[in-house]
Write a protein that holds these residues in place. Structure first.
Motif, PDB file in Angstrom:
ATOM      1  N   LEU A 181      13.458   3.172   1.837  1.00  7.42           N
ATOM      2  CA  LEU A 181      12.556   2.513   2.783  1.00  7.42           C
ATOM      3  C   LEU A 181      11.208   3.214   2.844  1.00  7.42           C
ATOM      4  O   LEU A 181      10.159   2.569   2.867  1.00  7.42           O
ATOM      5  N   ASN A 223       9.124   2.518  -0.347  1.00  5.56           N
ATOM      6  CA  ASN A 223       8.620   1.152  -0.489  1.00  5.56           C
ATOM      7  C   ASN A 223       7.702   0.727   0.643  1.00  5.56           C
ATOM      8  O   ASN A 223       7.026  -0.292   0.532  1.00  5.56           O
ATOM      9  N   ASP A 224       7.651   1.457   1.720  1.00  3.71           N
ATOM     10  CA  ASP A 224       6.838   1.080   2.872  1.00  3.71           C
ATOM     11  C   ASP A 224       5.405   1.548   2.658  1.00  3.71           C
ATOM     12  O   ASP A 224       5.146   2.701   2.332  1.00  3.71           O
ATOM     13  N   THR A 225       4.434   0.642   2.851  1.00  2.00           N
ATOM     14  CA  THR A 225       3.029   0.980   2.618  1.00  2.00           C
ATOM     15  C   THR A 225       2.417   1.760   3.774  1.00  2.00           C
ATOM     16  O   THR A 225       1.376   2.378   3.598  1.00  2.00           O
ATOM     17  N   THR A 226       3.011   1.749   4.941  1.00  3.26           N
ATOM     18  CA  THR A 226       2.422   2.476   6.066  1.00  3.26           C
ATOM     19  C   THR A 226       2.538   3.978   5.893  1.00  3.26           C
ATOM     20  O   THR A 226       1.739   4.716   6.459  1.00  3.26           O
TER      21      THR A 226
END
Length: 103
Positions: free
Chosen positions: A64, A67-70
């Protein structure tokens, strides 16, 4: 006084009692041994399942985050560097302009 004959009779009585118990309850002894091993086996299975669950959980969280852009580093708008509209050219590769011919 406890004589040799009394000791011998007691030893024989105890031995006969142990042999009778072994003959009558042989399957009970095996069952008790099996259930003792069962508790150890169930405990081992529990810890193995717990270790697998922790590994799957850590892998899921890492996936997670990856893959999370934040969580990825992004430049702020005030300090962003933009590419120039036209790429710079070297002086040797440019053809002479009309102003240079007049001089």
């Amino acid at each position: 006084m406890y004589t040799y004959d009394d000791q011998l009779l007691d030893a024989v009585k105890v031995r006969r009692k142990r042999l009778a118990q072994a003959l009558l309850h042989r399957s009970e002894r095996l069952r008790r041994t099996w259930t003792d091993g069962l508790g150890t086996m169930l405990g081992s299975i529990f810890f193995a399942v717990l270790a697998c669950a922790v590994c799957v959980g850590v892998s899921f969280v890492m996936n997670l985050i990856a893959n999370d852009t934040t969580f990825k580093r992004q430049p702020t708008q005030g300090t962003s560097i933009t590419a120039p509209a036209t790429p710079p050219t070297s002086p040797a590769s440019t053809p002479p302009s009309a102003d240079e011919d007049k001089q």
